[in-house]
Write a protein that holds these residues in place. Structure first.
Motif, PDB file in Angstrom:
ATOM      1  N   ALA A   1      -3.307   3.887   4.865  1.00  0.00           N
ATOM      2  CA  ALA A   1      -3.422   2.465   5.210  1.00  0.00           C
ATOM      3  C   ALA A   1      -2.435   2.096   6.312  1.00  0.00           C
ATOM      4  CB  ALA A   1      -3.179   1.603   3.976  1.00  0.00           C
ATOM      5  N   ALA A  11     -14.048  -1.314  -4.725  1.00  0.00           N
ATOM      6  CA  ALA A  11     -12.962  -2.288  -4.591  1.00  0.00           C
ATOM      7  C   ALA A  11     -12.582  -2.866  -5.951  1.00  0.00           C
ATOM      8  CB  ALA A  11     -13.380  -3.407  -3.650  1.00  0.00           C
ATOM      9  N   ASP A  33      -5.762  -7.005  -2.267  1.00  0.00           N
ATOM     10  CA  ASP A  33      -6.263  -6.758  -0.911  1.00  0.00           C
ATOM     11  C   ASP A  33      -5.676  -5.467  -0.347  1.00  0.00           C
ATOM     12  OD1 ASP A  33      -7.746  -9.090  -0.976  1.00  0.00           O
ATOM     13  OD2 ASP A  33      -6.150 -10.305  -0.095  1.00  0.00           O
ATOM     14  N   TRP A  34      -4.383  -5.247  -0.599  1.00  0.00           N
ATOM     15  CA  TRP A  34      -3.755  -4.006  -0.128  1.00  0.00           C
ATOM     16  C   TRP A  34      -4.423  -2.781  -0.764  1.00  0.00           C
ATOM     17  CZ3 TRP A  34       1.850  -6.185  -0.904  1.00  0.00           C
ATOM     18  CH2 TRP A  34       2.244  -6.833   0.263  1.00  0.00           C
ATOM     19  N   GLN A  35      -4.658  -2.860  -2.066  1.00  0.00           N
ATOM     20  CA  GLN A  35      -5.301  -1.740  -2.748  1.00  0.00           C
ATOM     21  C   GLN A  35      -6.715  -1.496  -2.218  1.00  0.00           C
ATOM     22  OE1 GLN A  35      -4.168   0.530  -5.151  1.00  0.00           O
ATOM     23  NE2 GLN A  35      -2.225  -0.311  -4.459  1.00  0.00           N
ATOM     24  N   ASN A  36      -7.404  -2.573  -1.920  1.00  0.00           N
ATOM     25  CA  ASN A  36      -8.759  -2.429  -1.391  1.00  0.00           C
ATOM     26  C   ASN A  36      -8.767  -1.817   0.008  1.00  0.00           C
ATOM     27  OD1 ASN A  36     -10.087  -3.361  -3.674  1.00  0.00           O
ATOM     28  ND2 ASN A  36      -9.977  -5.503  -3.017  1.00  0.00           N
ATOM     29  N   GLU A  37      -7.675  -2.020   0.742  1.00  0.00           N
ATOM     30  CA  GLU A  37      -7.559  -1.370   2.044  1.00  0.00           C
ATOM     31  C   GLU A  37      -7.509   0.147   1.872  1.00  0.00           C
ATOM     32  OE1 GLU A  37      -4.470  -1.266   5.888  1.00  0.00           O
ATOM     33  OE2 GLU A  37      -4.090  -2.604   4.179  1.00  0.00           O
ATOM     34  N   VAL A  38      -6.737   0.605   0.887  1.00  0.00           N
ATOM     35  CA  VAL A  38      -6.662   2.039   0.610  1.00  0.00           C
ATOM     36  C   VAL A  38      -7.997   2.540   0.061  1.00  0.00           C
ATOM     37  CG1 VAL A  38      -5.448   3.822  -0.704  1.00  0.00           C
ATOM     38  CG2 VAL A  38      -4.189   1.830   0.144  1.00  0.00           C
ATOM     39  N   PRO A  70       0.818  -1.224   0.000  1.00  0.00           N
ATOM     40  CA  PRO A  70       0.000   0.000   0.000  1.00  0.00           C
ATOM     41  C   PRO A  70       0.846   1.265   0.000  1.00  0.00           C
ATOM     42  CG  PRO A  70      -0.784  -1.546   1.652  1.00  0.00           C
ATOM     43  CD  PRO A  70       0.523  -2.083   1.155  1.00  0.00           C
ATOM     44  N   ALA A 110     -10.990   1.397   0.549  1.00  0.00           N
ATOM     45  CA  ALA A 110     -12.021   1.456   1.590  1.00  0.00           C
ATOM     46  C   ALA A 110     -11.897   2.726   2.420  1.00  0.00           C
ATOM     47  CB  ALA A 110     -11.928   0.224   2.483  1.00  0.00           C
ATOM     48  N   LEU A 111     -10.661   3.154   2.708  1.00  0.00           N
ATOM     49  CA  LEU A 111     -10.438   4.377   3.483  1.00  0.00           C
ATOM     50  C   LEU A 111     -10.953   5.606   2.756  1.00  0.00           C
ATOM     51  CD1 LEU A 111      -6.822   3.731   4.823  1.00  0.00           C
ATOM     52  CD2 LEU A 111      -8.903   3.858   6.196  1.00  0.00           C
ATOM     53  N   SER A 166      -1.160  -0.634   6.953  1.00  0.00           N
ATOM     54  CA  SER A 166      -0.191  -1.625   6.480  1.00  0.00           C
ATOM     55  C   SER A 166       0.876  -1.019   5.567  1.00  0.00           C
ATOM     56  CB  SER A 166      -0.900  -2.755   5.739  1.00  0.00           C
ATOM     57  OG  SER A 166      -1.692  -2.246   4.681  1.00  0.00           O
TER      58      SER A 166
END
Length: 571
Positions: free
Chosen positions: A503, A131, A118-123, A44, A125-126, A505
């Protein structure tokens, strides 16, 4: 009969055509480091990326890792490799090693790409972005490999040219072989630097100026010469409509008029004053400043309640949200002045016109301040400075330090300041102990404050003395956080707990994070408002916090914010 070579009868011959340290033609150590860099590049960063842009970022990052790995392995290849002939004779073992490394490489590519989604989706979502899927991100690998191989074979072509040139020096010009091996790359590097500097950069700069000069001469749809004498570019103005440039014309014709402000605020409004000097208006920055002073005199801006000096971005842009919200808050009893120092986009201006931005801000603010300071203290407007992005760097340039700024003006609002801003950097570095870099506290918030959203702006308690200075900065804004220091040192903002929209992470990796955040700048305005380099939702609240008129309430600011949203959401 001699038996001295009997033990070599079953030995495999040397294979000079395929170096023992390569895997399918790629340097083994370089490949390993490239894989690490590739995996790190997928981790991320500040801004969510589309799969094709991620492929571009990962391709560049991977080839950098490959070059570093090959360079680090060079001493071992040079001085240790010649003695390891036993490994060069074992073709089967080398083939097995190549297959193992190939499988590991493919596994790393695919595995990293699946995790990257998954990492991109974490960003995402913020920031409230839809997604992506793991399958979509598998395409990133194809872009990465294609770019990696393209750059690699281009570099090898350059190396081949260097070797042929060295042979030419040795055979044709009788230069000693050792000297030719040194002279050839030196001559080629010098020639390349001269070519890039004198031809490519000069030509591209000239071409950019030609291209963007045409854009500067255009006019945005819906914009026309204002009829109000309070605006530069009107028939009453010495700053002609044609001289303002595209962004100047948009600025002077934009915003609400007095009748619209009267309807919004329920009280009789004044016609807002907007004065502007385009790059083509006169021959020098000093002439532009004099034109601004003449315009301020002509429009009687010195009689208004507030006078804002705005730094502009590379194209001469003044954020319409900032101008409109100030005029709404003051019901038109205001004046805003700005000058254009370039018509190139900000990222180009930052590279080639950085000194021009600082010189323009320094000249405008000091020139106006000198005239303003001569007025009776009780008969002059509030003098406030504003700057967004590169415009904040332009505005900051007029002041040596925070004390100098607060001694000379009545307030300052800086939005999304670049990491290279000297005043901002000085304040951040001298923040209160234990204060996070992402939202620093300086002198217990007595003089200057930082905010990323309305909550962080309102939550800061305690005395805030006039003149107030406010910086708006998001944890996800790459303009704020990118700088050369990211190359080899983990910054405080990545060592401390993650900011609101960064993120958790996200990690710092040498060199890789530098390029990640640099790439984020290219898409810094792509996230929704309130994230990245987009501050439109917070600017009216920033103005109210820094320099609200007497009797102004939070409900009034909410009303202005709603009006701004309606005004700028209209087609």
């Amino acid at each position: 009969m001699s038996t001295s070579t009997a033990h070599d009868d079953t030995s495999e011959p040397l294979a000079p055509h395929r170096p023992y340290y390569s895997v399918f033609g790629l340097d083994f150590v370089g490949l390993v480091v490239a894989l690490f860099f590739f995996a790190w590049s997928l981790s991320p960063s500040l801004i969510a990326r589309e799969w094709y842009f991620q492929g571009f970022v990962s391709g560049i990052t991977s080839i950098i890792g490959y070059g570093i790995g090959a360079l680090l392995a060079f001493p071992a290849r040079r001085w240790i490799a010649p003695h390891l002939t036993w490994w060069r004779r074992r073709h089967t073992a080398r083939l097995i090693a190549q297959v193992v490394v190939a499988i590991a490489a493919v596994s790393t590519l695919v595995g990293s790409l699946l995790v990257a989604a998954d990492w991109q989706n974490e960003v995402r979502a913020l920031m409230g972005i839809e997604a992506t899927t793991g399958f979509a991100y598998l395409r990133t690998g194809l872009v990465t490999v294609a770019l990696f191989l393209t750059i690699l074979y281009f570099a090898r072509s350059v190396r081949w040219v260097g070797r042929r040139f060295a042979e030419f020096l040795a055979t044709r010009l009788r230069v000693p072989v050792a000297a030719a091996g040194v002279l050839a790359p030196v001559i080629l590097v010098v020639a390349t630097v001269v070519f890039v500097d004198e031809v490519l950069l000069a030509s591209s700069s000239t071409a950019a100026r030609i291209v963007f000069a045409g854009d500067n001469n255009s006019t945005d749809p819906g914009m026309s010469q204002p009829s109000e004498p309070e605006r530069s570019g009107s028939s009453a103005s010495e700053s002609s409509w044609d001289s303002l440039g595209r962004q100047g014309r948009t600025f002077t014709d934009g915003g609400m008029r007095a009748d619209e402000l009267t309807e919004l605020n329920g009280e009789p409004a004044l016609e807002p004053i907007r004065v502007y000097a385009g790059l083509d208006a006169d021959g020098s920055t000093e002439d532009q400043v004099q034109l601004i002073l003449d315009e301020l005199d002509r429009t009687k801006a010195w009689d208004r309640e507030i006078l804002v000096l705005s730094g502009t971005t590379g194209t001469g842009w003044v954020n319409p949200i900032a101008a409109d919200s100030l005029e709404m808050i003051y019901n038109g009893n205001s004046a805003i002045a700005a000058i254009q120092y370039s018509f190139l986009p900000s990222w180009i201006s930052f590279l080639v016109d950085g000194s021009a931005a600082k010189a323009a801000g320094d000249a405008l603010i000091n020139g106006v301040h000198e005239r303003w300071s001569q007025l009776p203290e009780n008969q002059r407007p509030k003098l406030v400075v504003y700057g967004e992005s590169l415009g904040s760097q332009s505005a900051e340039a007029a002041f040596d330090d925070l004390t100098d700024l607060r001694n000379d003006i009545d307030g300052a609002l800086f939005v999304g300041p670049p990491n290279s801003n000297q005043l901002w950097r000085s304040i951040v570095e001298h923040r209160d102990p234990g204060s996070p870099e992402v939202l620093p506290v300086y002198s217990d918030g007595l003089e200057v404050r930082f905010a990323s959203d309305l909550q962080t702006l309102d939550s800061q308690q305690g005395q805030w003395e006039d003149p107030r200075v406010l910086y708006l900065q998001h944890a996800s804004d790459p303009v704020v956080w990118w700088g050369p220091g990211l190359l080899f040192e983990r910054p405080d903002w990545l060592a401390e707990p993650a900011g609101q929209d960064r993120a958790p992470s996200m990690r710092w990796y040498p060199i890789v994070t530098f390029w990640q955040v640099a790439a984020d700048i290219m898409v810094g305005t792509s996230p929704p408002v309130g994230h990245g380099h987009n501050y439109e939702d917070l600017i009216p609240y920033g103005w109210a916090a820094v320099t609200a008129p007497e009797g102004w309430s939070f409900a009034d600011t909410q009303r202005v914010a709603a009006a701004l949203s309606q005004l700028h959401d209209e087609p």
